[in-house]
Design a protein around this motif. Structure first.
Motif, mmCIF file in Angstrom:
data_model
loop_
_atom_site.group_PDB
_atom_site.id
_atom_site.type_symbol
_atom_site.label_atom_id
_atom_site.label_comp_id
_atom_site.label_asym_id
_atom_site.label_seq_id
_atom_site.Cartn_x
_atom_site.Cartn_y
_atom_site.Cartn_z
ATOM 1 N N SER A 18 45.335 33.566 29.418
ATOM 2 C CA SER A 18 45.187 34.390 30.616
ATOM 3 C C SER A 18 46.022 35.657 30.488
ATOM 4 O O SER A 18 46.974 35.730 29.687
ATOM 5 N N GLU A 19 45.707 36.656 31.306
ATOM 6 C CA GLU A 19 46.361 37.956 31.247
ATOM 7 C C GLU A 19 47.393 38.101 32.355
ATOM 8 O O GLU A 19 47.190 37.625 33.476
ATOM 9 N N LEU A 20 48.492 38.780 31.998
ATOM 10 C CA LEU A 20 49.492 39.209 32.964
ATOM 11 C C LEU A 20 49.416 40.722 33.025
ATOM 12 O O LEU A 20 49.726 41.417 32.044
ATOM 13 N N CYS A 24 45.881 26.031 36.078
ATOM 14 C CA CYS A 24 46.142 26.064 34.630
ATOM 15 C C CYS A 24 46.654 24.695 34.172
ATOM 16 O O CYS A 24 47.562 24.116 34.779
ATOM 17 N N ARG A 40 53.392 32.070 40.369
ATOM 18 C CA ARG A 40 52.837 32.848 39.265
ATOM 19 C C ARG A 40 53.960 33.203 38.300
ATOM 20 O O ARG A 40 55.138 33.152 38.643
ATOM 21 N N ARG A 41 53.565 33.606 37.096
ATOM 22 C CA ARG A 41 54.527 33.955 36.057
ATOM 23 C C ARG A 41 54.685 35.468 36.024
ATOM 24 O O ARG A 41 53.702 36.215 36.014
ATOM 25 N N CYS A 94 47.008 30.518 37.772
ATOM 26 C CA CYS A 94 48.145 29.637 37.488
ATOM 27 C C CYS A 94 48.038 28.317 38.254
ATOM 28 O O CYS A 94 48.561 27.292 37.804
ATOM 29 N N SER A 141 50.892 37.343 36.512
ATOM 30 C CA SER A 141 49.607 36.647 36.409
ATOM 31 C C SER A 141 49.013 36.464 37.809
ATOM 32 O O SER A 141 49.657 36.751 38.826
ATOM 33 N N ARG A 142 47.810 35.955 37.848
ATOM 34 C CA ARG A 142 47.167 35.691 39.144
ATOM 35 C C ARG A 142 47.534 34.281 39.614
ATOM 36 O O ARG A 142 47.552 33.336 38.840
ATOM 37 N N ARG A 183 49.478 38.265 27.265
ATOM 38 C CA ARG A 183 48.597 37.104 27.224
ATOM 39 C C ARG A 183 49.460 35.855 27.088
ATOM 40 O O ARG A 183 50.304 35.749 26.201
ATOM 41 N N CYS A 184 49.220 34.922 28.000
ATOM 42 C CA CYS A 184 50.007 33.692 28.044
ATOM 43 C C CYS A 184 49.468 32.704 27.012
ATOM 44 O O CYS A 184 48.403 32.918 26.431
#
Length: 563
Positions: free
Chosen positions: A361-363, A391, A404-405, A388, A383-384, A356-357
């Protein structure tokens, strides 16, 4: 000026009817007796010591390894390591005369003993640790691991890297080209001057000799470069084949990296090793496992500094029941300085298997695994792009062109998480204990004893010399900790002799019905103890009584040399 009376010594020309013996010059509380008793209690054959011959010529018997070991122990305890200095000390030092019973080996014999008995010296060092364990001087619960650079018997210029060799060859090529041009110019000048002044001395021979020397140097550099490529090592030494250029905190040393594991009870070195790697990253598990084997425990706690942090070694320690405390390096410091999010800002949810960033949000994990440069297998979490893109924290998370991350998680990352939890709980206390344990041995050896470099070359010889250093450090500490009584009793037990004999040797109180202590007599075949003349003893019994009767103190003091 008022006449004053001063103390006066004896006349150098005064004849002595009964000259004092060496035994009279060495007091009962002299630590040299501890060295003698310790070496006599060792089984040198079982430890692997070998004879090194004699310097007395053909047909002469060799020196006893026990005598040479006593000489080295005395020398290293008193900051005398050179074989030539030990030879001089054996001829003028009264304590060494007593310890060696008048023997004075030559410096080559002394040096050959240290060279030929590398395995025996390492075994003696380990045996002393086991001796300390039998005396209950080792805690066996916590060890501190640390490393220090020691200079080798090689200069920095003698250790070459591939880059330095290539630069050297390029410089030689330029010099060769300049000499070739000079040689060609000289030939033309000689041809032009031959018609006018045929007697002009030529200089082409000097230039040719210098050119040949440059070609020879270039061939040597090319051979070293080929050898370096074949070995796969990054460095090659022309003086000491095992010495390397080691760098730490801006300091560059041409030598070795000494690793130690120090027990927490009395700061004794329980395990040590000499390596030529400048990085401590891969040394944690090896040193902790060696300490655990020597201590004979099922579980152990090991503390080390940040330089030992490595995920694979932490996992190996955990699998071997070794609880490690190593401060993790702050690898996100550069991102934090830029105001961006580092890996520490992302929280892992083990139940959902997602990261979780900071924005919530979820990775999620991607398919398959990735092999990292270190060889570890990792799972990638991403991540999506759509999330991103909109964001509000995108500028602090991604680079300008990032979509994305992504985060890589080691397959055994749970080991790292458990380690981080331990460090958050008790890490600060453990690091304070580490400083108190790991720093004193190196400080004592390098600052007080002056042991900052090795006198020999090659791994075998260097490790043998380090074994002597570590053995003398432990020897000095044990004698200061336990005192002579327990020390002598244990040595007597190991040697299979009654403790009263060794107690009388050190001048301690003798228990038992015997009222008259007897002089200690060596059982070594080479010991030639010359007795007093019986006729003189008949007429002068009071003067010729055994020294044990005259110097036996009620409370013996035991002064141990400080390293």
């Amino acid at each position: 000026m008022t006449n004053r009376t001063y103390k006066s010594g004896q006349s150098r020309d005064q004849a002595s009817f009964l000259p004092p013996s060496l035994e009279d010059y060495v007091s009962r509380d002299n630590p040299v007796r501890a060295i003698d008793a310790y070496v006599d209690a060792l089984d040198l054959n079982a430890l692997g010591f070998r004879d090194v011959g004699s310097d007395g010529g053909a047909g002469q018997p060799p020196y006893d390894p026990a005598d040479l070991l006593k000489l080295y122990l005395y020398g290293y305890l008193h900051q005398v390591r050179s074989s030539r200095r030990l030879e001089r000390e054996a001829r003028r030092n009264v304590e060494l005369m007593w310890l060696l019973r008048g023997l004075a080996p030559a410096y080559r014999t002394i040096a050959n003993f240290r060279t030929a008995n590398a395995a025996g010296l390492k075994a003696a060092n380990r045996d002393f640790v086991l001796l300390a364990r039998s005396l209950d001087l080792l805690g066996g619960a916590l060890v501190a691991i640390d490393g220090a650079f020691f200079h080798g018997d090689a200069s920095k210029a003698s250790i070459l890297t591939a880059k330095r060799l290539q630069e050297q060859m390029a410089a030689l090529d330029r010099s060769i080209a300049e000499y070739n041009a000079a040689l060609e110019t000289n030939d033309k000048a000689e041809a032009a001057a031959a018609a006018v002044a045929p007697e002009t001395p030529p200089s082409a021979e000097d230039i040719a000799q210098k050119l040949a020397a440059l070609h020879q140097r270039r061939a040597t550099a090319a051979a070293d470069l080929a050898k370096l490529a074949e070995s796969g090592d990054g460095q090659i030494s022309r003086t000491d084949p095992d010495a390397r250029l080691l760098a730490k905190h801006g300091q560059i040393v041409a030598g070795y990296n000494v690793q130690i594991a120090v027990d927490d009870k009395h700061k004794l070195i329980v395990a040590s090793e000499v390596v030529n790697e400048g990085n401590d990253t891969g040394q944690l598990y090896a040193m902790a496992q060696a300490a655990k084997a020597v201590l004979g425990v099922a579980a152990l706690t090991a503390v080390a500094d940040t330089g030992y942090y490595n995920g694979e070694t932490l996992k190996a320690c955990e699998d071997a029941a070794i609880t490690a405390y190593v401060p993790p390096p702050d690898r996100g410091q550069r991102l934090k300085a830029q105001g961006r999010f580092s890996l520490e800002d992302f929280r892992y949810d083990a139940e959902a298997d997602v990261y979780r960033c900071p924005a919530g949000s979820e990775l999620r994990p991607m398919h398959g695994q990735k092999r990292q440069a270190s060889g570890k297998m990792a799972i990638r979490y991403a991540s999506r792009r759509s999330v991103c893109r909109v964001c509000p924290l995108r500028g602090r998370c991604l680079a300008g062109k990032g979509a994305r991350r992504e985060i890589e998680r080691w397959t055994d990352e749970d080991v790292i998480e458990r380690h981080r939890a331990r460090m958050r709980a008790t890490g600060k206390d453990m690091m304070r204990r580490r400083k108190a344990l790991a720093e004193p041995p190196f400080g004592t050896l390098k600052c007080r004893a002056g042991y900052r470099h090795f006198l020999v070359r090659g791994f075998d010889k260097v490790r043998a010399e380090w074994s002597l250093m570590a053995l003398c450090y432990n020897f000095s500490r044990v004698l200061r900790i336990i005192g002579p009584d327990r020390w002598k009793a244990l040595l007597a037990q190991r040697a299979g002799k009654p403790s009263a004999g060794l107690l009388s040797r050190f001048g301690g109180p003798i228990a038992g019905p015997a009222a008259t202590p007897s002089r200690f007599t060596r059982t070594h075949p080479s010991a030639a103890a010359g007795p007093r003349i019986s006729a003189i003893m008949t007429f002068l019994p009071s003067l010729c009584a055994p020294p044990a009767l005259r110097y036996l103190p009620t409370r013996p003091t035991f002064a141990v040399p400080r390293l």
